[in-house]
Design a protein around this motif. Structure first.
Motif, mmCIF file in Angstrom:
data_model
loop_
_atom_site.group_PDB
_atom_site.id
_atom_site.type_symbol
_atom_site.label_atom_id
_atom_site.label_comp_id
_atom_site.label_asym_id
_atom_site.label_seq_id
_atom_site.Cartn_x
_atom_site.Cartn_y
_atom_site.Cartn_z
ATOM 1 N N ASN A 211 0.660 -1.050 -0.343
ATOM 2 C CA ASN A 211 -0.057 0.401 -0.295
ATOM 3 C C ASN A 211 1.335 1.632 -0.176
ATOM 4 N N LYS A 212 1.033 2.802 -1.141
ATOM 5 C CA LYS A 212 1.744 3.463 -0.617
ATOM 6 C C LYS A 212 1.778 3.859 -0.526
ATOM 7 N N GLU A 213 0.927 4.158 0.790
ATOM 8 C CA GLU A 213 1.007 5.274 2.316
ATOM 9 C C GLU A 213 0.385 5.289 3.060
ATOM 10 N N LYS A 214 0.884 5.779 4.118
ATOM 11 C CA LYS A 214 -0.508 5.355 5.433
ATOM 12 C C LYS A 214 -1.489 6.187 5.055
ATOM 13 N N ARG A 215 -2.317 5.725 5.883
ATOM 14 C CA ARG A 215 -4.175 5.978 5.416
ATOM 15 C C ARG A 215 -4.631 5.824 6.538
ATOM 16 N N LYS A 216 -5.984 6.399 6.710
ATOM 17 C CA LYS A 216 -7.577 6.427 7.741
ATOM 18 C C LYS A 216 -7.883 5.780 6.707
ATOM 19 N N ILE A 217 -9.061 5.163 7.929
ATOM 20 C CA ILE A 217 -9.723 4.216 7.053
ATOM 21 C C ILE A 217 -11.511 4.988 6.462
ATOM 22 N N ASN A 218 -12.040 5.027 4.683
ATOM 23 C CA ASN A 218 -12.919 5.920 5.099
ATOM 24 C C ASN A 218 -14.313 5.206 6.071
ATOM 25 N N LEU A 219 -15.118 6.042 6.878
ATOM 26 C CA LEU A 219 -15.793 5.807 7.520
ATOM 27 C C LEU A 219 -17.159 6.693 6.885
ATOM 28 N N SER A 220 -18.306 5.385 6.381
ATOM 29 C CA SER A 220 -19.457 5.727 5.683
ATOM 30 C C SER A 220 -20.969 5.876 6.933
ATOM 31 N N SER A 221 -21.797 6.124 6.723
ATOM 32 C CA SER A 221 -22.902 5.234 7.416
ATOM 33 C C SER A 221 -22.940 5.330 9.037
ATOM 34 N N VAL A 222 -21.824 6.347 9.615
ATOM 35 C CA VAL A 222 -21.363 5.799 10.996
ATOM 36 C C VAL A 222 -22.759 5.907 11.771
ATOM 37 N N PRO A 223 -22.588 4.719 12.339
ATOM 38 C CA PRO A 223 -24.066 4.886 13.177
ATOM 39 C C PRO A 223 -24.182 5.139 14.504
ATOM 40 N N PHE A 224 -25.026 5.417 15.076
ATOM 41 C CA PHE A 224 -25.405 6.060 15.887
ATOM 42 C C PHE A 224 -26.577 5.747 17.334
ATOM 43 N N SER A 225 -26.491 5.380 18.603
ATOM 44 C CA SER A 225 -27.339 5.227 18.886
ATOM 45 C C SER A 225 -27.493 5.415 20.230
ATOM 46 N N LEU A 226 -29.211 5.360 20.490
ATOM 47 C CA LEU A 226 -30.122 6.040 21.804
ATOM 48 C C LEU A 226 -30.801 4.980 22.717
ATOM 49 N N THR A 227 -29.888 4.745 24.221
ATOM 50 C CA THR A 227 -31.430 3.725 24.564
ATOM 51 C C THR A 227 -32.234 4.123 25.129
ATOM 52 N N CYS A 228 -33.012 3.984 25.118
ATOM 53 C CA CYS A 228 -34.201 4.371 25.771
ATOM 54 C C CYS A 228 -35.121 3.650 27.461
ATOM 55 N N VAL A 229 -35.587 3.684 27.991
ATOM 56 C CA VAL A 229 -36.795 2.897 29.085
ATOM 57 C C VAL A 229 -37.939 3.134 29.287
ATOM 58 N N LEU A 230 -38.712 2.269 29.261
ATOM 59 C CA LEU A 230 -40.601 2.485 28.805
ATOM 60 C C LEU A 230 -41.457 2.192 30.169
ATOM 61 N N HIS A 231 -42.052 3.172 31.089
ATOM 62 C CA HIS A 231 -42.692 2.854 31.995
ATOM 63 C C HIS A 231 -43.922 3.522 31.960
ATOM 64 N N LYS A 232 -45.069 2.305 32.087
ATOM 65 C CA LYS A 232 -45.983 3.090 31.596
ATOM 66 C C LYS A 232 -46.454 4.246 30.481
ATOM 67 N N ASN A 233 -46.739 4.906 30.382
ATOM 68 C CA ASN A 233 -46.901 6.406 29.769
ATOM 69 C C ASN A 233 -45.333 6.910 29.321
ATOM 70 N N TYR A 234 -44.660 6.827 30.106
ATOM 71 C CA TYR A 234 -43.317 7.309 30.249
ATOM 72 C C TYR A 234 -42.168 6.887 29.251
ATOM 73 N N ILE A 235 -41.612 7.769 29.012
ATOM 74 C CA ILE A 235 -40.071 7.460 27.869
ATOM 75 C C ILE A 235 -39.159 8.192 28.385
ATOM 76 N N LEU A 236 -37.743 7.084 28.873
ATOM 77 C CA LEU A 236 -36.683 7.975 29.455
ATOM 78 C C LEU A 236 -35.409 7.872 28.633
ATOM 79 N N ALA A 237 -34.584 8.791 28.031
ATOM 80 C CA ALA A 237 -33.838 8.999 27.304
ATOM 81 C C ALA A 237 -32.190 8.305 27.651
ATOM 82 N N ASP A 238 -31.491 7.687 27.476
ATOM 83 C CA ASP A 238 -30.094 7.361 27.940
ATOM 84 C C ASP A 238 -29.916 7.547 29.807
ATOM 85 N N PRO A 239 -30.866 6.329 30.060
ATOM 86 C CA PRO A 239 -31.313 5.440 31.654
ATOM 87 C C PRO A 239 -30.058 5.159 32.031
ATOM 88 N N THR A 240 -29.725 5.833 33.595
ATOM 89 C CA THR A 240 -28.751 5.021 33.923
ATOM 90 C C THR A 240 -28.924 3.624 34.513
#
Length: 306
Positions: A211-240
């Protein structure tokens, strides 16, 4: 059965009046005591006011920081490391490399993780990470190829949980993305035995590199996530961790950088995930993706060295 009235004092504490024999004495129970005795009731008192014990609104995530491959969401802390190794590609994919992912939860990260025993949640998080990273298309495995059918890179991604305080997958995924963002593919050459070696270390700088030179990997469609907890009618984002243990219905939504759905994970729970609840979780995740993209860009630019 006797129920005692609960009210909030000026010092932002919950107190419980306990009548005694003489009727003229009362005892104030500190927040921590009530929280330990009646954790669900403690949280429901806050949910009625659409706020959480840490003063966050229900849909707000905790403070998030990235430093190289170290990611923190609230107190939850993850450190990612990538080791590269040359392998022989499979016959089915001769022009592709491979990624192996492992997730570690040492006893230092949580009191529920015992020495000598593997953490129960570690394999689940590792499988989620592997499925998400590979299915999202974030990394084109052809970029890891060196010599078609003969040599390719194997990337070993190890993520270490240093502090487990909820939303483990979200933090682990963020540290993995940060690690791949900083990963550089070194310059390699073929030695006299036909093996792939680092050009500089083996004194083969005069040879034609694979490979000709030192290089970084091209990243595409980078995934990100969010976890929520459900309780009755409530939605809590990013729970402890406390919120996850009390309200057991968890939903994790993964979107890519274009806000396209990558995956949705709901491992059981007592609350049914109605369409409206799922839509609300996805809407919260879209907002979170914008926040994380900005944090990731600032973290990468802040660590770049000329």
């Amino acid at each position: 059965m006797c129920f005692f009235p609960l009210f909030r004092s000026k010092e932002n504490r919950l107190t419980m009046g306990l009548p005694n024999a003489s009727g003229d004495l009362s005892t104030e129970v500190e927040v921590d005591a009530f929280r330990r005795l009646f954790p669900l009731r403690f949280y429901e008192k806050h949910l009625l006011e659409s706020i959480r014990p840490d003063a966050r609104p229900l849909g707000r995530a905790r403070e998030t920081t990235i430093a190289l491959a170290l990611a923190k969401i609230g107190s939850t802390t993850m450190l990612a490391a990538i080791k590269m190794e040359v392998m022989t590609p499979s016959l089915e994919t001769p022009d592709e490399g491979c990624i192996a992912i492992d997730f570690h939860m040492p006893p230092i990260c949580s009191p529920i993780v015992r020495p000598g025993r593997p953490a129960e949640g570690a394999p689940v998080v590792a499988k989620q990470l592997s499925d998400t990273i590979l299915s999202s298309g974030m990394i084109n495995l052809k970029e890891l190829s060196l010599v078609s059918g003969k040599a390719a890179w194997m990337a070993y991604l190890d993520i270490y949980c240093l502090d487990a305080d909820g939303a483990l997958f979200d933090t682990a995924l963020l540290s993995a993305v940060a690690a791949f963002s900083h990963l550089e593919i070194p310059v390699v050459s073929l030695n006299d035995d036909g093996k792939i070696v680092l050009s500089e270390e083996q004194g083969l700088s005069d040879r034609e590199p694979v490979n000709k030179e030192k290089r970084k990997i091209n990243l595409s469609s980078v995934p990100f996530s969010l976890t929520c907890v459900l309780h009755k009618n409530y939605i809590l984002a990013d729970p402890t961790a406390e919120e996850e243990s009390i309200m057991d219905t968890i939903v994790t939504v993964v979107l890519d950088s274009s806000s396209q759905l990558v995956s949705l994970h709901k491992p059981g729970g007592t609350v049914l995930a109605y369409t409206s609840a799922i839509q609300d979780c996805i809407a919260l995740t879209r907002q979170r993706v914008k926040e994380l993209q900005k944090i990731l860009e600032e973290g990468i630019s802040g660590m770049e060295v000329d």
